[in-house]
Design an enzyme around this catalytic site. Structure first.
Site, PDB file in Angstrom:
ATOM      1  N   VAL A 146       0.815  -1.223   0.000  1.00 14.47           N
ATOM      2  CA  VAL A 146       0.000   0.000   0.000  1.00 14.47           C
ATOM      3  C   VAL A 146       0.841   1.261   0.000  1.00 14.47           C
ATOM      4  O   VAL A 146       0.292   2.367  -0.108  1.00 14.47           O
ATOM      5  CB  VAL A 146      -0.960   0.015   1.212  1.00 14.47           C
ATOM      6  CG1 VAL A 146      -1.978  -1.100   1.105  1.00 14.47           C
ATOM      7  CG2 VAL A 146      -0.187  -0.090   2.538  1.00 14.47           C
ATOM      8  N   GLY A 147       2.159   1.128   0.115  1.00 15.31           N
ATOM      9  CA  GLY A 147       2.981   2.329   0.119  1.00 15.31           C
ATOM     10  C   GLY A 147       4.454   1.999  -0.025  1.00 15.31           C
ATOM     11  O   GLY A 147       4.917   0.939   0.409  1.00 15.31           O
TER      12      GLY A 147
ATOM     13  N   GLY B 273       8.559   3.925  -0.022  1.00 14.10           N
ATOM     14  CA  GLY B 273       9.345   5.096   0.296  1.00 14.10           C
ATOM     15  C   GLY B 273      10.819   4.808   0.104  1.00 14.10           C
ATOM     16  O   GLY B 273      11.214   3.709  -0.309  1.00 14.10           O
ATOM     17  N   SER B 274      11.644   5.779   0.404  1.00 13.88           N
ATOM     18  CA  SER B 274      13.082   5.613   0.207  1.00 13.88           C
ATOM     19  C   SER B 274      13.663   4.549   1.123  1.00 13.88           C
ATOM     20  O   SER B 274      14.632   3.872   0.783  1.00 13.88           O
ATOM     21  CB  SER B 274      13.793   6.941   0.451  1.00 13.88           C
ATOM     22  OG  SER B 274      13.310   7.934  -0.430  1.00 13.88           O
ATOM     23  N   PHE B 275      13.053   4.397   2.316  1.00 18.74           N
ATOM     24  CA  PHE B 275      13.634   3.504   3.302  1.00 18.74           C
ATOM     25  C   PHE B 275      12.718   2.357   3.715  1.00 18.74           C
ATOM     26  O   PHE B 275      13.102   1.539   4.540  1.00 18.74           O
ATOM     27  CB  PHE B 275      14.026   4.293   4.563  1.00 18.74           C
ATOM     28  CG  PHE B 275      15.098   5.303   4.310  1.00 18.74           C
ATOM     29  CD1 PHE B 275      16.430   4.933   4.302  1.00 18.74           C
ATOM     30  CD2 PHE B 275      14.782   6.622   4.067  1.00 18.74           C
ATOM     31  CE1 PHE B 275      17.425   5.872   4.068  1.00 18.74           C
ATOM     32  CE2 PHE B 275      15.769   7.575   3.825  1.00 18.74           C
ATOM     33  CZ  PHE B 275      17.101   7.192   3.826  1.00 18.74           C
TER      34      PHE B 275
ATOM     35  N   VAL C  92       5.407  -0.504   2.790  1.00 20.15           N
ATOM     36  CA  VAL C  92       4.301  -0.665   3.731  1.00 20.15           C
ATOM     37  C   VAL C  92       3.279  -1.621   3.132  1.00 20.15           C
ATOM     38  O   VAL C  92       2.819  -1.436   2.004  1.00 20.15           O
ATOM     39  CB  VAL C  92       3.638   0.680   4.059  1.00 20.15           C
ATOM     40  CG1 VAL C  92       2.508   0.481   5.063  1.00 20.15           C
ATOM     41  CG2 VAL C  92       4.669   1.668   4.601  1.00 20.15           C
TER      42      VAL C  92
ATOM     43  N   LYS D 223       5.275  -1.892   8.253  1.00 17.71           N
ATOM     44  CA  LYS D 223       6.286  -1.045   7.617  1.00 17.71           C
ATOM     45  C   LYS D 223       7.616  -1.794   7.631  1.00 17.71           C
ATOM     46  O   LYS D 223       8.262  -1.915   8.667  1.00 17.71           O
ATOM     47  CB  LYS D 223       6.396   0.272   8.373  1.00 17.71           C
ATOM     48  CG  LYS D 223       7.377   1.256   7.759  1.00 17.71           C
ATOM     49  CD  LYS D 223       7.369   2.565   8.533  1.00 17.71           C
ATOM     50  CE  LYS D 223       8.337   3.574   7.933  1.00 17.71           C
ATOM     51  NZ  LYS D 223       8.335   4.852   8.675  1.00 17.71           N
TER      52      LYS D 223
ATOM     53  N   ASP E 136       9.469  15.954   9.453  1.00 19.05           N
ATOM     54  CA  ASP E 136       9.062  15.516   8.117  1.00 19.05           C
ATOM     55  C   ASP E 136       7.546  15.634   7.960  1.00 19.05           C
ATOM     56  O   ASP E 136       6.875  14.706   7.503  1.00 19.05           O
ATOM     57  CB  ASP E 136       9.515  14.080   7.875  1.00 19.05           C
ATOM     58  CG  ASP E 136       9.502  13.708   6.396  1.00 19.05           C
ATOM     59  OD1 ASP E 136       9.459  14.634   5.549  1.00 19.05           O
ATOM     60  OD2 ASP E 136       9.532  12.503   6.075  1.00 19.05           O
TER      61      ASP E 136
END
Length: 843
Positions: A662-663, A665-667, A670, A685, A791
């Site tokens: 569902v997601g 990112g750089s790190f 998810v 995550k 952030d």
């Protein structure tokens, strides 16, 4: 015969033999193909295979070499399907019935669901059916009675319903019938008594009701009888007590009445376990039990037995456990505990339970000479001898609710494996020996409540690092609460009320992240409650009443829930939520001098959107009303202390399937998942370990998330630091799942390749702005150590079912321990939030 005729005859003979062999070969080939296709149908019905068991089921090898498959050597037909404990999920395909040479099915310990196919009744060669520890539902197929070779049926621990099929009584070779731990009803069919071959009958933990049929007394070969936890009533038929080959006799947790036959020691000469607790049995405990040399367990608690405990149990060399607690034993007996002396002859003895009877007088001195294997003593109405410390393998000692009137012996510290110690509700006096506080083995309960103990709590209480419950209430303890108590990170329940404790609440208690109940009432404690509890947001019960606390009461955490907190009898407290009905504080005691800065930012931004003050007032009032309604909700309890394993998360996300992603990112990646216990949606995550700096981000996020709790922050359920199936490092954080995704997806759906969603109206946008402001206000002004998120952006604002906003992703968070850094960083964060707010309020 002429030569040409002879040649012709030989040709015809050879041709017939060839045709016969070809026909046989073709038939065998077709049968083998049927087996292969049936196995593939079995595979097709699987939905879960986290261990990749089915990877070997392919055309690169013969199906007889597939994992879990055994074939006959002559015909290459499947004779066994054995895949136990492989975490396979799905339904069981009816095509399994086409494996006509099948003799054994072993699928225990998986997660199969749905009904057991009635087609299994066609497997006339089947001898063993092992489907226990799954999630099968529906009724037990009556067609199983057609599998006339069946010897073992084990369906324990499923979700089967309906009645026990009477047709099972037609199985001429049945040796074991295990259908315990299901949801079966309709009583015990008397026809089960017709299965003369039966050795094991286990039908416990169902909802059968009714009585035990006298017909069961016909099972003369029966060795194992378990019918406990079935709401059975009436008496046990005498014929059942005469089944001389029985070794396990289990009828516990029912409503059975009557007495045990005095001849039980003769009629059941092979008995190993007598399990009849939690019923209504009465009369005396038969002394003939001591004649059964094979007896290991005598378990008779929660009945109405009277009289003496037989004094010659010591003749039973293999005896391991005697539990006669919660009966009516010992009344009127001049020496009711002398039977303990005989138990010293039982070298394998492990447990003695005689609590809640009518025993009186001192314990025999020889109790200290019991087997060193003793691990549980449940005693009642006795005086504790100091020599009890000789029982070094004790892990449970219950002496609560008696008349013990001496000091606690320091020799108890010799019991270095003790996990539970309960000496509450006695007349114990004097100080608690400091040696007791060295028992770091205590994990369940340390309970000395309602005695007359005195002295102070030593710093050594910090040794209870794994303890869950500490109860020292209603004693005469004095001195301060040791700050070392903050080292006991597993504590969930602390009861210190009704003593003479003084001083302030140590701030170290804020480290007890799993604390659920804390009662410090009716002491002489002083100081402020503010900083002591600013980091404990998930207390379900907090009682600070009748002390001398003063100053401002927080509005957050347990203090926000009126039903969870009691502060009466502290005249100098002020502030807090309206529901606490305390006087307002005359001078603001804001610890860092905040001035509603984030709410001001929101109001300023909104004033540029609404033209009139009236409309502005209405908008803000509506949003704040909703915000206050949310504020009145209790803060959710945290499961942060519960660690997740890689296997759990792999199963929850269907093997980290791309369908559940569902997601990104750089790190981290998810995934959406479902917890196995309650099917609760979660977000997993998963950190990209190979990326530089990931470990630092993981540690920062764990530190931040373990120190914060707020309704507008994403709730953390736990973390995982493990290795994956390939042995590589694996780190993940488990969060509450937010079904409405991120604010970024609502504001810019086209940039995220998601379906367009309805635009947020101005009131929803205002509500989200206030939610984020509340989260930032909490992080900056209410945490024990202020935190800068660093952030804040729409992608890190997640929305729940009600579009309530939750700030997430603390990988870049900073703990602001330095005052200069604190001021500068908060200014930067506020400017950043103003920029984001302008974008949010553009309609």
């Amino acid at each position: 015969m002429p030569s040409n005729e002879c040649n012709l005859f030989c040709f015809h003979l050879i041709l017939l033999l060839f045709l016969h062999c070809s026909s046989s070969f073709i038939s065998h080939a077709l049968d083998s193909e049927t087996d292969r296709l049936s196995l593939l149908s079995f595979k097709d019905e699987l939905t879960d295979d986290p261990l990749d068991v089915m990877s070997s089921w392919n055309d690169s090898v013969r199906f007889c070499e597939w994992r879990g498959i055994t074939c006959s050597s002559r015909r290459a037909r499947v004779t066994m399907l054995s895949l136990p404990f492989q975490k396979l999920g799905g339904t069981l395909s009816p095509a399994i019935a086409n494996l006509t040479f099948l003799r054994a099915i072993d699928l225990r310990g998986n997660v199969f669901r749905g009904p057991i196919p009635a087609e299994i009744g066609r497997l006339f060669r089947l001898r063993s059916l092992l489907l226990m520890e799954n999630s099968f539902g529906g009724e037990i197929p009556a067609n199983l009675s057609q599998c006339t070779q069946l010897e073992i049926i084990n369906l324990n621990f499923n979700s089967l319903i309906g009645k026990i099929p009477t047709e099972l009584s037609r199985l001429p070779n049945l040796v074991a019938l295990h259908i315990s731990a299901n949801q079966l009803t309709g009583g015990i069919p008397p026809v089960l008594g017709n299965i003369s071959t039966l050795l094991n009958l286990s039908i416990a933990q169902n909802y059968l009701g009714g009585t035990i049929p006298d017909n069961l007394g016909q099972l003369v070969n029966l060795q194992f009888l378990q019918v406990g936890s079935n709401n059975l009533s009436g008496t046990v038929p005498l014929s059942v007590f005469n089944l001389s080959r029985i070794s396990i006799f289990g009828v516990a947790f029912n409503r059975l009445v009557g007495s045990l036959p005095s001849s039980i020691g003769t009629s059941l000469p092979n008995l190993k376990q007598l399990l009849i607790g939690v019923n209504g049995f009465s009369g005396n405990i038969p002394s003939s039990l001591s004649n059964i040399s094979s007896l290991q367990i005598i378990d008779l608690p929660d009945n109405q037995f009277v009289g003496r405990v037989p004094s010659d149990f010591g003749r039973i060399a293999n005896l391991q456990r005697v539990n006669v607690g919660r009966n009516l034993l010992g009344r009127g007996d001049s020496d009711p505990l002398d039977f303990i002396n005989s138990l010293i002859n039982c070298s394998k003895f492990e447990m003695l339970g005689i609590d809640n009877n009518h025993f009186s007088g001192p314990l025999p001195d020889k109790i200290a000479n019991l087997s060193t294997n003793v691990n549980r003593l449940l005693l009642g109405g006795n005086q504790i001898p100091s020599t009890i410390g000789n029982l070094t393998k004790l892990f449970e000692l219950r002496l609560d609710g008696n008349t013990l009137d001496t000091n606690i012996p320091s020799s108890l510290a010799n019991c270095q494996q003790l996990q539970l110690l309960n000496l509450s509700d006695n007349d114990l006096s004097g100080p608690v020996p400091i040696q007791i506080f060295t028992l770091s083995s205590l994990t369940v309960t340390f309970n000395l409540a309602r005695n007359f103990l005195s002295g102070t709590l030593p710093l050594d209480v910090g040794n209870f690092v794994n303890l869950k419950e500490l109860d020292l209430s209603d004693n005469e303890l004095s001195g301060s609460i040791p700050h070392s108590l903050g080292r006991c990170l597993s504590l969930e329940h602390v009861y210190l009320q009704c003593n003479s404790l003084n001083g302030s609440i140590p701030s170290s208690l804020s480290s007890l992240k799993g604390l659920q109940d804390l009662d410090l009432s009716r002491n002489n404690l002083t100081g402020s409650t503010y900083l002591s509890f600013c980091k404990i947001f998930f207390l379900q019960y907090l009682n600070l009443s009748y002390n001398q606390f003063q100053g401002q009461v927080p509005k957050n955490g347990a203090f926000a829930n009126r039903s969870a907190v009691s502060l009466v009898g502290n005249g100098d407290l002020c502030g807090g939520s309206i529901e606490l009905e305390l006087s307002p504080c005359s001078v603001p005691t804001d610890p860092v001098g905040r001035n509603k800065s984030y709410l001001k930012v929101v109001i300023t931004a909104v004033s540029g959107v609404f033209g009139s003050a009236g409309m502005l007032y209405i908008a803000i009032s509506c949003i704040l009303k909703r915000s206050r309604a949310r504020s009145s909700l209790a803060f959710p309890s945290s499961d942060w202390n519960s660690n997740f394993s890689y296997r759990e998360l792999e199963k929850a996300t269907s093997g980290f399937s791309s369908d559940n992603l569902v997601g990104t990112g750089s790190f981290a990646l998810v995934y959406k998942g479902l917890q196995s216990q309650d099917r609760r949606p979660i977000a997993v995550k998963v950190l990209k370990i190979q990326e530089k700096g990931t470990s630092k981000i993981y540690m920062a996020e764990c530190e931040a998330l373990s120190n914060i709790r707020h309704r507008n922050l994403v709730k953390v359920l736990g973390c995982c630091s493990d290795v994956d199936s390939a042995g590589r490092d694996f780190k993940a954080i488990v969060l509450d799942f937010m079904p409405n995704g991120s604010l970024e997806q609502w504001l810019h759906p086209e940039e995220r390749n998601v379906n367009a969603v309805n635009d947020l109206n101005i009131f929803q946008r205002l509500s989200i702005a206030i939610d984020v402001a509340s989260a930032l206000e909490y992080l900056h002004y209410y945490c024990h150590i202020p935190i800068a998120h660093c952030d804040v952006k729409p992608g890190n604002v997640l929305l729940d079912d009600d579009l309530c906003a939750h700030l997430s992703d603390f990988g870049l968070a900073k703990f602001l321990r330095n005052r200069v850094m604190y001021v500068d960083k908060l200014k930067a964060v506020q400017l950043e939030y103003e920029d984001q707010l302008d974008m949010l309020l553009q309609v």
